[in-house]
Design a protein around this motif. Structure first.
Motif, PDB file in Angstrom:
ATOM      1  N   VAL A 146       1.364   3.655 -15.123  1.00 41.19           N
ATOM      2  CA  VAL A 146       2.276   4.493 -14.333  1.00 41.19           C
ATOM      3  C   VAL A 146       3.725   4.052 -14.543  1.00 41.19           C
ATOM      4  CG1 VAL A 146       2.937   5.140 -11.987  1.00 41.19           C
ATOM      5  CG2 VAL A 146       0.518   5.107 -12.635  1.00 41.19           C
ATOM      6  N   ALA A 147       3.944   2.760 -14.588  1.00 40.22           N
ATOM      7  CA  ALA A 147       5.301   2.244 -14.804  1.00 40.22           C
ATOM      8  C   ALA A 147       5.852   2.666 -16.162  1.00 40.22           C
ATOM      9  CB  ALA A 147       5.293   0.723 -14.690  1.00 40.22           C
ATOM     10  N   LYS A 148       4.966   2.900 -17.123  1.00 40.47           N
ATOM     11  CA  LYS A 148       5.405   3.284 -18.467  1.00 40.47           C
ATOM     12  C   LYS A 148       5.353   4.790 -18.700  1.00 40.47           C
ATOM     13  CE  LYS A 148       4.158  -1.183 -20.465  1.00 40.47           C
ATOM     14  NZ  LYS A 148       3.174  -1.951 -21.270  1.00 40.47           N
ATOM     15  N   GLY A 149       5.152   5.564 -17.624  1.00 40.33           N
ATOM     16  CA  GLY A 149       5.285   7.007 -17.735  1.00 40.33           C
ATOM     17  C   GLY A 149       4.020   7.829 -17.621  1.00 40.33           C
ATOM     18  N   ALA A 150       2.861   7.208 -17.424  1.00 41.86           N
ATOM     19  CA  ALA A 150       1.626   7.980 -17.270  1.00 41.86           C
ATOM     20  C   ALA A 150       1.620   8.697 -15.920  1.00 41.86           C
ATOM     21  CB  ALA A 150       0.417   7.066 -17.377  1.00 41.86           C
ATOM     22  N   THR A 151       0.848   9.783 -15.862  1.00 38.74           N
ATOM     23  CA  THR A 151       0.728  10.561 -14.632  1.00 38.74           C
ATOM     24  C   THR A 151      -0.668  10.371 -14.043  1.00 38.74           C
ATOM     25  OG1 THR A 151       2.270  12.237 -15.428  1.00 38.74           O
ATOM     26  CG2 THR A 151       0.768  12.883 -13.650  1.00 38.74           C
ATOM     27  N   LEU A 152      -0.709  10.160 -12.730  1.00 41.77           N
ATOM     28  CA  LEU A 152      -1.991  10.045 -12.040  1.00 41.77           C
ATOM     29  C   LEU A 152      -2.519  11.445 -11.743  1.00 41.77           C
ATOM     30  CD1 LEU A 152      -1.469   7.141  -9.466  1.00 41.77           C
ATOM     31  CD2 LEU A 152      -3.215   7.247 -11.260  1.00 41.77           C
ATOM     32  N   ALA A 153      -3.565  11.852 -12.446  1.00 36.42           N
ATOM     33  CA  ALA A 153      -4.180  13.153 -12.188  1.00 36.42           C
ATOM     34  C   ALA A 153      -5.203  13.049 -11.068  1.00 36.42           C
ATOM     35  CB  ALA A 153      -4.836  13.687 -13.452  1.00 36.42           C
ATOM     36  N   HIS A 154      -5.711  11.833 -10.844  1.00 35.59           N
ATOM     37  CA  HIS A 154      -6.639  11.600  -9.734  1.00 35.59           C
ATOM     38  C   HIS A 154      -6.763  10.105  -9.508  1.00 35.59           C
ATOM     39  CE1 HIS A 154     -10.592  11.210  -7.637  1.00 35.59           C
ATOM     40  NE2 HIS A 154     -10.148  12.289  -7.024  1.00 35.59           N
ATOM     41  N   GLY A 155      -6.943   9.721  -8.241  1.00 39.44           N
ATOM     42  CA  GLY A 155      -7.185   8.322  -7.901  1.00 39.44           C
ATOM     43  C   GLY A 155      -5.949   7.465  -8.055  1.00 39.44           C
ATOM     44  N   GLY A 156      -6.185   6.198  -8.414  1.00 41.76           N
ATOM     45  CA  GLY A 156      -5.069   5.293  -8.638  1.00 41.76           C
ATOM     46  C   GLY A 156      -5.114   4.016  -7.832  1.00 41.76           C
ATOM     47  N   GLY A 157      -6.069   3.900  -6.900  1.00 42.24           N
ATOM     48  CA  GLY A 157      -6.096   2.690  -6.091  1.00 42.24           C
ATOM     49  C   GLY A 157      -7.379   2.565  -5.290  1.00 42.24           C
ATOM     50  N   ALA A 158      -7.390   1.563  -4.420  1.00 42.98           N
ATOM     51  CA  ALA A 158      -8.543   1.354  -3.547  1.00 42.98           C
ATOM     52  C   ALA A 158      -8.566   2.424  -2.463  1.00 42.98           C
ATOM     53  CB  ALA A 158      -8.476  -0.032  -2.914  1.00 42.98           C
ATOM     54  N   PRO A 159      -9.710   3.016  -2.163  1.00 42.01           N
ATOM     55  CA  PRO A 159      -9.789   4.071  -1.151  1.00 42.01           C
ATOM     56  C   PRO A 159      -9.549   3.508   0.252  1.00 42.01           C
ATOM     57  CG  PRO A 159     -11.978   3.478  -1.900  1.00 42.01           C
ATOM     58  CD  PRO A 159     -11.025   2.729  -2.776  1.00 42.01           C
ATOM     59  N   GLU A 160      -8.814   4.238   1.050  1.00 41.39           N
ATOM     60  CA  GLU A 160      -8.455   3.776   2.395  1.00 41.39           C
ATOM     61  C   GLU A 160      -9.652   3.706   3.328  1.00 41.39           C
ATOM     62  OE1 GLU A 160      -5.369   6.251   3.894  1.00 41.39           O
ATOM     63  OE2 GLU A 160      -3.870   5.606   2.410  1.00 41.39           O
ATOM     64  N   GLU A 161     -10.678   4.520   3.065  1.00 46.34           N
ATOM     65  CA  GLU A 161     -11.808   4.578   4.003  1.00 46.34           C
ATOM     66  C   GLU A 161     -12.698   3.350   3.950  1.00 46.34           C
ATOM     67  OE1 GLU A 161     -13.054   7.333   0.509  1.00 46.34           O
ATOM     68  OE2 GLU A 161     -11.211   6.635   1.488  1.00 46.34           O
ATOM     69  N   PHE A 162     -12.517   2.487   2.943  1.00 36.51           N
ATOM     70  CA  PHE A 162     -13.333   1.280   2.845  1.00 36.51           C
ATOM     71  C   PHE A 162     -12.477   0.056   3.167  1.00 36.51           C
ATOM     72  CE2 PHE A 162     -15.520   4.322   0.106  1.00 36.51           C
ATOM     73  CZ  PHE A 162     -16.834   4.179   0.528  1.00 36.51           C
ATOM     74  N   GLN A 163     -12.770  -0.552   4.293  1.00 33.77           N
ATOM     75  CA  GLN A 163     -12.020  -1.735   4.705  1.00 33.77           C
ATOM     76  C   GLN A 163     -12.586  -3.007   4.086  1.00 33.77           C
ATOM     77  OE1 GLN A 163      -9.113  -1.428   6.528  1.00 33.77           O
ATOM     78  NE2 GLN A 163      -9.587   0.720   6.050  1.00 33.77           N
ATOM     79  N   VAL A 164     -13.847  -2.970   3.671  1.00 32.26           N
ATOM     80  CA  VAL A 164     -14.476  -4.097   2.979  1.00 32.26           C
ATOM     81  C   VAL A 164     -15.160  -3.566   1.730  1.00 32.26           C
ATOM     82  CG1 VAL A 164     -14.818  -5.485   5.052  1.00 32.26           C
ATOM     83  CG2 VAL A 164     -16.615  -3.907   4.306  1.00 32.26           C
ATOM     84  N   GLY A 165     -15.432  -4.450   0.794  1.00 36.87           N
ATOM     85  CA  GLY A 165     -16.064  -4.056  -0.455  1.00 36.87           C
ATOM     86  C   GLY A 165     -15.038  -3.860  -1.556  1.00 36.87           C
ATOM     87  N   TYR A 166     -15.483  -4.029  -2.801  1.00 38.73           N
ATOM     88  CA  TYR A 166     -14.560  -4.003  -3.941  1.00 38.73           C
ATOM     89  C   TYR A 166     -14.517  -2.612  -4.578  1.00 38.73           C
ATOM     90  CZ  TYR A 166     -15.302  -8.943  -3.143  1.00 38.73           C
ATOM     91  OH  TYR A 166     -15.406 -10.186  -2.550  1.00 38.73           O
ATOM     92  N   TYR A 167     -14.123  -1.651  -3.773  1.00 39.70           N
ATOM     93  CA  TYR A 167     -14.099  -0.265  -4.213  1.00 39.70           C
ATOM     94  C   TYR A 167     -12.780   0.088  -4.905  1.00 39.70           C
ATOM     95  CZ  TYR A 167     -18.215   0.287  -1.258  1.00 39.70           C
ATOM     96  OH  TYR A 167     -19.461   0.160  -0.695  1.00 39.70           O
ATOM     97  N   PHE A 168     -12.888   1.012  -5.861  1.00 39.06           N
ATOM     98  CA  PHE A 168     -11.694   1.541  -6.518  1.00 39.06           C
ATOM     99  C   PHE A 168     -11.974   3.001  -6.860  1.00 39.06           C
ATOM    100  CE2 PHE A 168      -8.289   2.183  -9.495  1.00 39.06           C
ATOM    101  CZ  PHE A 168      -7.317   1.270  -9.113  1.00 39.06           C
TER     102      PHE A 168
END
Length: 493
Positions: free
Chosen positions: A353-375
């Motif tokens: 993203v810093a080098k110019g890519a566009t996020l078409a979907h996703g991009g990080g850990a989902p907010e609905e999961f407070q525990v677990g290694y979700y992405f």
């Protein structure tokens, strides 16, 4: 484990112990390391950290086991391998649950992996009886030349955590078929699925010492095992850096190796394919096991004339994928196996993203999961060659989509990495399919599908993706050595 008490959990898991010379045991000094459920970040159990003394015992057992097993007839070895396959199938649901608990993948995928592991033993049950030699005519009628294939000797086997059952089975099955004994180091991040093979060996009647399973600190265990004069063969499925390390250790003892290492598989999508269907297949395949697959489609190179249609359909299919605990039957994508893997994926996305890519979907850990290694499964467009995600093996749920204009350009971009494990082609044209599959610098090619791994076909790569093959008739070759016998008939020469 949601809805399961400690007693039930204890009944499900294998003994958290070392398996040496046919017996379960703790480490000599009692040290352990916890095994975590990546969906809940809770401890499942703890496994021993093998000491030098433990490893020496395993090596001694393998040496003695080899002498027994190498003289066991091929037909008897075949029978044992067939029993191993059946034991695995009979307990497939339990084995799948263990894998989901320790590694995170959805139960359906875990069960598929368990059954694929059984297939390895079934396949090599047949190959055990088909280790062929040959006779060669000599220069004169009094000479007989015989060529035999014999077991290479005790094997040190190391496999990664992303497919903790299948990757280990790919090593144990051909080794046993050839007549070798094995010391397996279970992946410390997900060791329980490998320990299940020790249970299976007991039930199937494999002689003591032929299979030994240890757990411990990877660097310590690998260094000790490979340095031993007992070990004659080293096999690894893992990353390129680990492959370099183990190859260096093996070279010091002139030991043969087979290395199935990392990949960065290109997917070439040509305009003559069913673009929407190709996108759906690619999205489903890409995010299997959270993208933690060495042969996963990881660079999507799409012809510029259909890139928009492909991306739209790919994102649409990705949105349908449900993230959750692998024990939930409705889950399509479970957590990543470790916090380190989740953080590494976040770093690759941030760099793109810093080098110019566009996020078409996703991009990080989902907010609905407070525990677990979700992405969240992530789709990137507008990617360029200078981005890390296009140069480094992502090993996670990131799908970068780039475009090409000509066949030659697509091949050049596809081959522009040091990796050469797998590649994929989507086309409706037979000429394009043949040309692309021949010009891709990889060990395996899938045309119009992504599910190419199977017991009856050779699996492996070229360039920095390693050497040697697992599966197929070729898979047993790396566990044998060639012996030549020249026999003179009649009077002594």
């Amino acid at each position: 484990m949601p809805g399961t008490d400690t007693r039930t959990l204890r009944d499900v898991l294998p003994p958290p112990l070392l398996f040496v010379d046919g017996a379960w045991r703790e480490s000599a000094d009692g040290r352990t390391r916890p095994v975590e459920n990546p969906a809940t970040e809770t401890e499942l159990t703890a496994v021993p950290l093998a000491t030098a003394e433990d490893l020496d015992d395993a090596l001694a057992a393998a040496a003695a086991g080899f002498q027994r097993w190498r003289t066991t007839s091929a037909w008897d070895r075949s029978d044992v391998l067939r029993r191993i396959a059946q034991v695995i199938r009979d307990d497939a649901d339990r084995f799948a649950l263990v894998m989901t608990l320790e590694q995170g993948k959805p139960l359906a995928q875990a069960r598929g992996e368990v059954l694929a592991s059984a297939d390895q033993f079934d396949w090599y049950a047949d190959e055990a009886r088909r280790v062929y030699g040959r006779t060669v005519d000599g220069h004169d009628t009094s000479t007989r030349i015989l060529v035999r294939r014999e077991p290479v000797g005790p094997v040190a086997a190391f496999a990664a955590w992303n497919f903790p059952s299948l990757l280990t089975a790919r090593k144990i099955a051909p080794a046993l078929a050839a007549g070798c004994s094995v010391v397996v180091m279970a992946p410390i991040e997900a060791p329980l699925s490998t320990l299940l093979f020790a249970e299976v060996a007991e039930k199937a009647g494999l002689p003591a010492g032929v299979l030994n399973v240890v757990t411990g600190e990877p660097a310590e265990v690998s260094r000790h095992l490979i340095a031993s004069e007992v070990i004659r063969k080293v096999t690894l499925t893992g990353s390129v850096p680990v492959g370099v390390q183990l190859s260096t250790l093996a070279a010091q003892g002139l030991k043969v190796t087979s290395m199935e290492l990392g990949g960065h598989a290109p997917v070439l999508v040509f305009p003559d394919t069913d673009v929407r269907r190709a996108a759906e297949v690619c999205a489903r395949g890409k995010f299997r096991n959270g993208g933690q697959v060495c042969i996963a489609a990881s660079r999507f190179l799409v012809h510029e004339s259909v890139a928009g249609e492909f991306t739209e359909a790919f994102v649409e299919e990705t949105r349908k994928l449900r993230l959750g605990d692998g024990q939930d039957p409705s889950t399509d994508i479970g957590p990543l196996t470790t916090a380190a893997r989740r953080d590494a994926i976040a770093g690759l996305v941030a760099d793109a993203v810093a080098k110019g890519a566009t996020l078409a979907h996703g991009g990080g850990a989902p907010e609905e999961f407070q525990v677990g290694y979700y992405f969240t499964p992530t789709v990137l467009t507008g990617v360029s060659p200078d981005m890390r995600v296009m140069r480094e093996e992502p090993f996670g749920p990131i799908a970068p989509i780039a475009t090409f204009s000509t066949f030659d350009e697509a091949i050049a971009v596809a081959n522009a990495t040091p990796y050469g494990l797998g590649g994929f082609v989507f086309t409706g044209d037979l000429t394009t399919a043949f040309r692309a599959s021949e010009e891709l610098e990889v060990g395996m090619v899938g045309v119009n599908h992504l599910t190419i791994a199977t017991a009856e076909a050779p699996f492996g790569g070229v360039k920095q993706s390693g050497h040697g093959r697992e599966g197929g008739t070729e898979g047993i070759d790396d566990y044998t050595v060639t012996k030549y016998v020249s026999m003179r008939l009649g009077d002594l020469a």
